[in-house]
Design an enzyme around this catalytic site. Structure first.
Site, PDB file in Angstrom:
ATOM      1  N   GLU A 257      36.938 -84.971   9.259  1.00  0.00           N
ATOM      2  CA  GLU A 257      36.347 -84.802  10.585  1.00  0.00           C
ATOM      3  C   GLU A 257      36.571 -85.960  11.546  1.00  0.00           C
ATOM      4  O   GLU A 257      35.623 -86.482  12.138  1.00  0.00           O
ATOM      5  CB  GLU A 257      34.847 -84.504  10.432  1.00  0.00           C
ATOM      6  CG  GLU A 257      34.602 -83.306   9.524  1.00  0.00           C
ATOM      7  CD  GLU A 257      33.133 -82.909   9.402  1.00  0.00           C
ATOM      8  OE1 GLU A 257      32.259 -83.718   9.742  1.00  0.00           O
ATOM      9  OE2 GLU A 257      32.872 -81.781   8.960  1.00  0.00           O
TER      10      GLU A 257
ATOM     11  N   GLU B  44      36.587 -74.787   3.643  1.00  0.00           N
ATOM     12  CA  GLU B  44      35.125 -74.600   3.601  1.00  0.00           C
ATOM     13  C   GLU B  44      34.698 -73.305   4.275  1.00  0.00           C
ATOM     14  O   GLU B  44      33.781 -73.284   5.092  1.00  0.00           O
ATOM     15  CB  GLU B  44      34.429 -75.786   4.299  1.00  0.00           C
ATOM     16  CG  GLU B  44      34.843 -77.140   3.762  1.00  0.00           C
ATOM     17  CD  GLU B  44      34.112 -78.319   4.394  1.00  0.00           C
ATOM     18  OE1 GLU B  44      33.119 -78.115   5.109  1.00  0.00           O
ATOM     19  OE2 GLU B  44      34.545 -79.456   4.153  1.00  0.00           O
TER      20      GLU B  44
HETATM   21  C1  XIL Z   1      27.809 -80.454   3.629  1.00  0.00           C
HETATM   22  C2  XIL Z   1      27.192 -79.873   2.383  1.00  0.00           C
HETATM   23  O1  XIL Z   1      27.273 -78.471   2.427  1.00  0.00           O
HETATM   24  C3  XIL Z   1      25.781 -80.316   2.263  1.00  0.00           C
HETATM   25  O2  XIL Z   1      25.247 -79.888   1.037  1.00  0.00           O
HETATM   26  C4  XIL Z   1      25.701 -81.840   2.370  1.00  0.00           C
HETATM   27  O3  XIL Z   1      24.403 -82.239   2.415  1.00  0.00           O
HETATM   28  C5  XIL Z   1      26.363 -82.328   3.635  1.00  0.00           C
HETATM   29  O4  XIL Z   1      27.673 -81.851   3.676  1.00  0.00           O
HETATM   30  N1  XIL Z   1      31.719 -80.250   6.808  1.00  0.00           N
HETATM   31  C6  XIL Z   1      32.112 -80.884   5.658  1.00  0.00           C
HETATM   32  C7  XIL Z   1      31.302 -80.731   4.440  1.00  0.00           C
HETATM   33  O5  XIL Z   1      33.154 -81.516   5.620  1.00  0.00           O
HETATM   34  O6  XIL Z   1      31.423 -81.849   3.602  1.00  0.00           O
HETATM   35  C8  XIL Z   1      29.877 -80.439   4.775  1.00  0.00           C
HETATM   36  O7  XIL Z   1      29.175 -80.173   3.593  1.00  0.00           O
HETATM   37  C9  XIL Z   1      29.789 -79.269   5.716  1.00  0.00           C
HETATM   38  C10 XIL Z   1      30.497 -79.561   6.994  1.00  0.00           C
END
Ligand code: XIL
Length: 334
Positions: A136, A243
């Site tokens: 990110e 994701e």
């Molecule tokens: C999120 C997880 O789903 C949560 O459980 C954690 O607390 C925080 O991170 N973008 C990403 C992921 O790159 O690592 C994130 O995951 C969601 C958004």
């Protein structure tokens, strides 16, 4: 004549991993290993695992700057025992720095930055097939890059180049990804991501793959996902849908449509993503990962804005494959 036949049960979903000509990933937390339904569905449908939280800095680095791999190691062991590839996330993320790094002088800061990457990526060397090395980096509105502790101490591109170089030393066989979200949702952000990749590659950063998180906005116009996927493919690098989820929530939007209409809209965008991924050259299809198994497993259901009814994932609360999963399976079959 005669009594009516009872309705046929819905056909079982063919194993996603058997249909798809690329790995199918899932995010996981150690707490889920005690849930037999979760384990069973994972074994049936998936062949890659990403730790949802437990391989992140927040979980691994202790207050005194030490390392606690107890949870991360359990995920790695579960992956090994169940024939799942391990995918590591995340080495460097603006959202997770650590108090340990806040007051270090420059020499110590650089040494501990390198040590963090070497220690974590090195520990799973030979097992983790890939890593989100930088997560990110693009600003929320798509206008430039994020300002964060890492960029302040090591330079805006410098922190990323350094992270890739260190990860390459620690895990030479892993595919090293730069990963971000809203890239297909927000074309401006997508464009900044592409320009960043181009610049970092020119500077010699050993980027091996491109991750698009695909927390999809189901309201984006048809064709937008396909267009972005084509642009992403121009570098010839492996691509990870890293994701996937697709919220039905209408944050701050007036939305009077029925749930069925929203589910149809959701299905359209998820299928478009799957088809755009299928259209990539085989060597560029790294993996396709869902960010949670059942709707109730989703991180979105843990957010304060959640109304308890969001359905962003492929399986329902009872562990039944949803029509969305069947549509995805059909897209992978073509
Ligand atoms: C999120 C997880 O789903 C949560 O459980 C954690 O607390 C925080 O991170 N973008 C990403 C992921 O790159 O690592 C994130 O995951 C969601 C958004």
């Amino acid at each position: 004549c005669g009594s009516a036949e009872p309705p046929a049960p819905p056909p079982a979903l063919a194993p996603l991993k058997a249909t798809a000509p690329f790995p199918i990933g899932l995010s996981a937390m150690t707490g889920q290993f005690d849930d037999p339904q979760w384990v069973d569905l994972v074994r049936t449908h998936f062949n890659q695992l990403t730790p949802e939280w437990e391989m992140k800095m927040e979980r691994i680095l202790t207050a005194d700057g030490g390392y606690d791999f107890s949870a991360a190691d359990r995920i790695a062991a579960f992956a090994r025992d169940n024939a799942l590839r391990l995918y590591g996330t995340t080495l460097i993320w603006y959202a997770q720095d650590h108090p340990h790094f806040h007051d270090l002088d420059q020499t110590r800061f650089e040494a501990d930055y390198d040590r963090w990457i070497a220690t974590v990526a090195g520990r799973y060397r030979g097992q983790a097939v890939g890593w989100d090395v930088v997560n990110e980096p693009v600003a929320e509105n798509g206008d430039g890059l994020r300002d964060c502790l890492w960029s302040q101490r090591l330079g805006q591109d410098g922190y990323m180049i350094r992270a890739f170089e260190q990860a390459k030393l620690a895990a030479p066989d892993a595919v090293l990804f730069i990963n971000d979200y809203n890239l297909e949702n927000n074309p401006r952000k997508g464009a900044t991501f592409l320009r960043t990749v181009e610049r970092l590659l020119k500077a010699g950063a050993p980027i091996g793959g491109l991750g698009t998180q695909s927390h999809l906005d189901i309201e984006i116009p048809a064709g937008q996902i396909t267009r972005f996927m084509r642009e992403l493919a121009q570098f010839g690098l492996p691509i990870h849908v890293s994701e996937l989820d697709a919220s039905l929530r209408a944050d701050r939007r007036l939305d009077t449509r029925s749930r069925d209409e929203k589910l149809a809209q959701q299905k359209g965008r998820v299928v478009e993503l799957a088809e755009a991924f299928m259209a990539l050259p085989e060597a560029q299809r790294f993996a396709f990962t869902a960010w949670g198994l059942r709707d109730t497993d989703s991180w979105l259901r843990r957010e304060p804005e959640d109304d308890g009814r969001d359905q962003p994932l492929l399986f329902d609360a009872q562990g039944r494959a949803k029509p969305l999963a069947a549509a995805l399976e059909a897209a992978f079959r073509r």
